[in-house]
Structure formats: C-alpha cells, structure tokens
Write a protein that holds these residues in place. Structure first.
Motif, PDB file in Angstrom:
ATOM      1  N   THR A   1      40.641  42.262  49.250  1.00 56.28           N
ATOM      2  CA  THR A   1      41.871  42.650  49.797  1.00 56.28           C
ATOM      3  C   THR A   1      42.726  42.416  48.516  1.00 56.28           C
ATOM      4  N   VAL A   2      43.460  42.806  47.981  1.00 52.86           N
ATOM      5  CA  VAL A   2      44.437  42.419  47.209  1.00 52.86           C
ATOM      6  C   VAL A   2      45.836  41.786  46.937  1.00 52.86           C
ATOM      7  N   ALA A   3      46.348  40.446  47.341  1.00 51.99           N
ATOM      8  CA  ALA A   3      47.662  40.865  47.364  1.00 51.99           C
ATOM      9  C   ALA A   3      48.802  40.764  46.598  1.00 51.99           C
ATOM     10  N   PRO A   4      50.143  42.217  47.074  1.00 55.36           N
ATOM     11  CA  PRO A   4      51.212  42.653  45.592  1.00 55.36           C
ATOM     12  C   PRO A   4      51.091  41.442  44.619  1.00 55.36           C
ATOM     13  N   GLY A   5      51.103  42.216  43.631  1.00 59.68           N
ATOM     14  CA  GLY A   5      51.106  40.426  42.370  1.00 59.68           C
ATOM     15  C   GLY A   5      49.338  39.218  42.303  1.00 59.68           C
ATOM     16  N   GLU A   6      48.869  39.614  42.723  1.00 58.04           N
ATOM     17  CA  GLU A   6      47.731  38.408  42.716  1.00 58.04           C
ATOM     18  C   GLU A   6      46.369  39.750  41.781  1.00 58.04           C
ATOM     19  N   THR A   7      46.208  38.571  41.004  1.00 59.89           N
ATOM     20  CA  THR A   7      44.948  39.026  40.339  1.00 59.89           C
ATOM     21  C   THR A   7      43.701  38.140  40.598  1.00 59.89           C
ATOM     22  N   GLU A   8      42.388  38.834  41.113  1.00 62.47           N
ATOM     23  CA  GLU A   8      41.581  37.858  41.691  1.00 62.47           C
ATOM     24  C   GLU A   8      40.778  36.593  40.516  1.00 62.47           C
ATOM     25  N   PRO A   9      40.566  36.428  41.130  1.00 61.44           N
ATOM     26  CA  PRO A   9      39.588  35.139  40.239  1.00 61.44           C
ATOM     27  C   PRO A   9      38.260  36.400  39.572  1.00 61.44           C
ATOM     28  N   PRO A  10      38.185  35.982  38.515  1.00 64.12           N
ATOM     29  CA  PRO A  10      36.306  37.466  37.699  1.00 64.12           C
ATOM     30  C   PRO A  10      35.702  36.848  38.634  1.00 64.12           C
TER      31      PRO A  10
ATOM     32  N   HIS B   1      35.441  51.910  49.700  1.00 60.67           N
ATOM     33  CA  HIS B   1      36.671  53.467  50.641  1.00 60.67           C
ATOM     34  C   HIS B   1      37.925  52.511  50.409  1.00 60.67           C
ATOM     35  N   ILE B   2      38.382  53.303  49.654  1.00 63.71           N
ATOM     36  CA  ILE B   2      39.957  52.662  49.551  1.00 63.71           C
ATOM     37  C   ILE B   2      41.016  52.946  50.412  1.00 63.71           C
ATOM     38  N   GLN B   3      41.203  52.045  51.628  1.00 65.86           N
ATOM     39  CA  GLN B   3      41.824  52.021  52.711  1.00 65.86           C
ATOM     40  C   GLN B   3      43.969  51.739  52.362  1.00 65.86           C
ATOM     41  N   ASN B   4      44.161  51.394  51.549  1.00 68.02           N
ATOM     42  CA  ASN B   4      45.388  51.348  50.932  1.00 68.02           C
ATOM     43  C   ASN B   4      45.261  51.322  49.685  1.00 68.02           C
ATOM     44  N   ALA B   5      45.864  52.196  48.805  1.00 71.80           N
ATOM     45  CA  ALA B   5      45.765  52.508  47.086  1.00 71.80           C
ATOM     46  C   ALA B   5      47.369  51.613  46.359  1.00 71.80           C
ATOM     47  N   GLN B   6      46.811  50.913  45.546  1.00 66.43           N
ATOM     48  CA  GLN B   6      47.786  50.325  45.238  1.00 66.43           C
ATOM     49  C   GLN B   6      47.729  50.643  43.134  1.00 66.43           C
TER      50      GLN B   6
ATOM     51  N   ALA C   1      37.726  41.351  36.602  1.00 63.51           N
ATOM     52  CA  ALA C   1      39.254  41.190  38.533  1.00 63.51           C
ATOM     53  C   ALA C   1      40.302  42.498  37.991  1.00 63.51           C
ATOM     54  N   ILE C   2      40.345  42.352  39.231  1.00 70.38           N
ATOM     55  CA  ILE C   2      41.797  43.332  39.808  1.00 70.38           C
ATOM     56  C   ILE C   2      43.191  42.420  40.189  1.00 70.38           C
ATOM     57  N   HIS C   3      44.238  42.933  38.977  1.00 70.36           N
ATOM     58  CA  HIS C   3      44.967  42.728  39.487  1.00 70.36           C
ATOM     59  C   HIS C   3      45.718  43.862  40.457  1.00 70.36           C
ATOM     60  N   ASN C   4      46.960  43.145  41.255  1.00 69.09           N
ATOM     61  CA  ASN C   4      47.355  44.876  42.038  1.00 69.09           C
ATOM     62  C   ASN C   4      48.775  44.371  41.202  1.00 69.09           C
ATOM     63  N   GLY C   5      49.296  45.680  41.106  1.00 71.40           N
ATOM     64  CA  GLY C   5      50.484  45.649  40.201  1.00 71.40           C
ATOM     65  C   GLY C   5      51.915  46.470  41.362  1.00 71.40           C
ATOM     66  N   GLY C   6      51.574  46.314  42.751  1.00 68.66           N
ATOM     67  CA  GLY C   6      52.204  47.393  43.588  1.00 68.66           C
ATOM     68  C   GLY C   6      52.955  46.506  44.097  1.00 68.66           C
ATOM     69  N   SER C   7      53.447  46.744  45.205  1.00 70.17           N
ATOM     70  CA  SER C   7      54.438  46.123  46.618  1.00 70.17           C
ATOM     71  C   SER C   7      54.039  46.250  47.913  1.00 70.17           C
ATOM     72  N   GLU C   8      52.335  46.289  47.333  1.00 62.77           N
ATOM     73  CA  GLU C   8      51.705  45.854  49.267  1.00 62.77           C
ATOM     74  C   GLU C   8      50.113  45.679  49.127  1.00 62.77           C
ATOM     75  N   PRO C   9      49.733  45.397  49.675  1.00 63.16           N
ATOM     76  CA  PRO C   9      48.424  44.642  49.386  1.00 63.16           C
ATOM     77  C   PRO C   9      47.648  45.388  49.225  1.00 63.16           C
TER      78      PRO C   9
END
Length: 126
Positions: free
Chosen positions: A42-51, A61-66, A106-114
């Motif tokens: 899970t990566v929250a909107p606007g979050e960048t996970e740690p390396p 398997h992607i459950q909620n693409a962003q 690391a992944i950065h979520n640029g979307g509006s949902e997790p």
C-alpha cells in the motif's frame, strides 16, 4: 526444510533494505512459508515509500492502480543515491505482472487514492 525456511527468514531479517524491514508501513506479510512470501503493498496518495529491495522474483496483482513513479537508487560509498525516475504507464494494469529481483527503488504515488497490490515473492531456487 524447516532449517531452510529459518535461514531464509533470518537472511531477510538481517537485510536492512528488504521491503518488509525498510518499508514496513508499505509492505505487510500476509503469508509466508519456505516457498513464497505474499506482501500486501500500500502506498498512500502523495507518498513516496522508503527505498527498498525485493530479493526474489515475484508476481504482482494490482488491486487499485494509481499514477506511479519508480525511483531507482544505487549504492555509492555506503549510501543510496537516486539515479533515475521512471513514470510508469497509466491505464488499467494487466491482471498480473512479472518482476525479476529488484535492486534499491521506491514508488511515489501521484494519484488521489491509495495504490494497493499483492506481491507474491517466489523463494525457490534463490
């Protein structure tokens, strides 16, 4: 078999860049044995996970693409240094994606949902 599972678990626990150790807020083990480890990612909107790294090949398997950006790192003089950012393709993902073991990223979520996915890491032969 139990000794092998224990050795693999210990190796992961001692690797500070393992996804579960380095980014525990983003990678939760939902199942593990000596053959596979299943992670809820899970990566929250606007979050960048740690390396972090993924030491085994895996199926995701992607459950909620962003809209995602993959940030790649290299180790230099004992420190992780960002070397590249790749904007991942938008649109509906395929039902499953295959990944070879991955180095520091690391992944950065640029979307509006997790962003949510299940990652099945295959331990056998590694």
């Amino acid at each position: 078999m139990l000794a092998l599972a224990l050795a693999l678990t210990l190796a992961v626990q001692t690797d500070p860049l393992d996804a579960v150790a380095a980014a525990p807020g983003n990678h939760v083990v939902v199942f593990e044995n000596d053959q596979v480890r299943v992670l809820a990612v899970t990566v929250a909107p606007g979050e960048t996970e740690p390396p972090h790294v993924h030491r085994w090949p895996s199926v995701m398997h992607i459950q909620n693409a962003q809209p995602l950006t993959d940030i790649l790192f290299e180790e230099r003089d004992g420190a992780l240094v960002e070397v590249r950012r790749v904007q991942l393709p938008e649109g509906p993902p395929p039902p499953a994606l295959w990944f070879q073991p991955e180095g520091p990223h690391a992944i950065h979520n640029g979307g509006s949902e997790p962003f949510r996915a299940l990652r099945i890491e295959l331990k056998q032969g590694h």
